[in-house]
Write a protein that holds these residues in place. Sequence first.
Motif, PDB file in Angstrom:
ATOM      1  N   LEU A 158       0.723  -1.162  -0.062  1.00 13.96           N
ATOM      2  CA  LEU A 158      -0.019   0.025  -0.096  1.00 13.96           C
ATOM      3  C   LEU A 158       0.750   1.263  -0.012  1.00 13.96           C
ATOM      4  O   LEU A 158       0.784   2.369  -0.477  1.00 13.96           O
ATOM      5  N   ARG A 159       1.869   1.252   0.693  1.00 13.28           N
ATOM      6  CA  ARG A 159       2.828   2.477   0.646  1.00 13.28           C
ATOM      7  C   ARG A 159       3.374   2.664  -0.652  1.00 13.28           C
ATOM      8  O   ARG A 159       3.418   3.802  -1.153  1.00 13.28           O
ATOM      9  N   GLN A 160       3.817   1.645  -1.267  1.00 10.60           N
ATOM     10  CA  GLN A 160       4.263   1.656  -2.975  1.00 10.60           C
ATOM     11  C   GLN A 160       3.308   2.012  -3.832  1.00 10.60           C
ATOM     12  O   GLN A 160       3.582   3.160  -4.324  1.00 10.60           O
ATOM     13  N   ALA A 161       2.307   1.894  -3.475  1.00  8.88           N
ATOM     14  CA  ALA A 161       0.840   2.296  -4.548  1.00  8.88           C
ATOM     15  C   ALA A 161       0.524   3.608  -4.080  1.00  8.88           C
ATOM     16  O   ALA A 161       0.285   4.213  -5.206  1.00  8.88           O
ATOM     17  N   SER A 162       0.685   4.086  -2.754  1.00  6.33           N
ATOM     18  CA  SER A 162       0.270   5.577  -2.760  1.00  6.33           C
ATOM     19  C   SER A 162       1.599   6.689  -3.015  1.00  6.33           C
ATOM     20  O   SER A 162       1.227   7.798  -3.110  1.00  6.33           O
TER      21      SER A 162
END
Length: 593
Positions: free
Chosen positions: A391-395
């Motif tokens: 999720l961190r990578q996606a955001s």
Amino acid sequence: MTVQHVTALAEELERYLGDPHDPANLMSFQRILRYDELEEFPHELLGLLQRWALHEYCLPAEWGGRAGDVETGFLLLRLVSRRDPTCAVGLMLTDLAFMPTWIAGTEEQRTRLVSLINNGAKLAWGLSERDHGSDVLSNDMRAEKVEGGYLLTGEKYMIGNATLADMVTVQARTRERGGPGDWSIFLIEKRLGPAGSVRELPNERLHGLRALDLSGIELDKFFVPDSHRIGAEGQGLEVVLKSAQVARVAISGLALGAADTALRVTLDFIVTREIFGQKVAEFPYTRRQVAESFADLLLAEAVATGAVRGVQAAPEQSAVFSSIVKYFVPTSLGRTFSQLSEVLGARLYLREHPHYAIFQKMLRDIVVSVFADGNTVVNLKAVGSQLDQILRQASSATAEQRVAAEEKVAKMFDIDAKLEEWVPAQQQLFSRAGDATILALPQAITQLRQLADTRDGVQRAWFERSADLTAGLLGELDRITAEQQRAKETLGRGYGASAEMYRLAEQYCALYAAAAIVHLVVRSAGVLAAPFPDGAVLLLCLERIWRSFHPAAPVTDATVIDHVMTVLLDLHRDRKLFSHWQFQLQASGETTA
């Protein structure tokens, strides 16, 4: 291999095996069911597959097999599974037991073992133990170092091929430090020990895969030479986890093959059965049930496609998609079987009917794909433990990272794209790069709108609605991210074992499936044979995911369902695989009601 070459090879196998409804064929449903009823290992059926050299397409060409990529063997075993998942598992077990050698073995070990397999040797993968199941860090088998080798003591239980196998690859403890480096991998050759030094445990009677050898072995200071240790001492856990990634991907093919037969048999029934003055296939509710089952199968195929190609195209992310495919495919297709069972009705229970008896076998056999090589809980935990990083990578992904993700996805979902050589050792145990499938989804939505622009009329509208729906699903990612952050703040260290983590992992897997079907459609659009890509089919697939988030908000109407049923019935009539792969099948189309 290209789509053209894979299709030719798959259809060659189909012709070799013949019509499964013809009792004169060696691998007919009638003969398969006889082995199942007798609970007798189907040696002659596996011999049939070995004579065609199917197993060689799962072994590396560099050391004597024929495998240039993972996908070819996966697709061939999928075709075997639509006839008999037991035979597919029986063959697959040897190849999976070879996987540790492929990952960490010496060139001499690899060449020798492939040669033995090609000459008929059977292998087993001795990982689980009676008291520990999926908890491999608690296993009790010990390997005591002695001059020239090791003395192995302990038991391996619920092991496929354990009694029949000539060799068993096992995980055993070589240290007592309490860390991940305590484990090593060994190849047990039964014939190298004194008579009786390997005790086979009784074969377990099974609910599904009744003809399979599922037993175990017990060792008491069995000597294993140094040359039979696979990889370095202490490398065992790493090898186990990387092998499991491949196994989880491969097992999804069993579920796909079984679901194809279940759907095909159900269609055979509804197109001929009349009740209340009309064909069952004409009832609107039945049409929706069957059309949704078709959509579920295509969704599962898309997830499996990304995973099976991803072990080569994005091995550093294999820890993510191997767990997603192992959770999503068996779980979703299990629900599909329940839905088809309602449609098929009493025919489900006819164990000796020459046509419909195979349904109940497939219904029982598909369960193995749920628990083998990590059950639902294990795989959801694997996804959940990586979700924070994903999720961190996606955001926060940079433009450069998104471009890199798009390049990976292009190879993962373009089924005609050339893949790099498969090097299993490159697979990672944790994805630090996030998940390319989700990172590349905004571009895929743009490509989907471009695809819509090339279509006319209702197809254009269906593709545009699919793009809008995908954008809406992508918006769920922000909600999942926010909910995860709140759960972590509220639960603290307890989050990692919480029900909330598993629930969010489930939702992420659903989003992944939606992304996978969109990527497959837009990336492979140029090589898919008619009727694919199809806007109505895609829209129904996306609705299946949408309804998991918004159960009271339907997307499709009777027009969409009628069109999807036309596509499905055409494939059924033309005896094509229910798949984006347009393989010509050998099927009589018998419709005895």
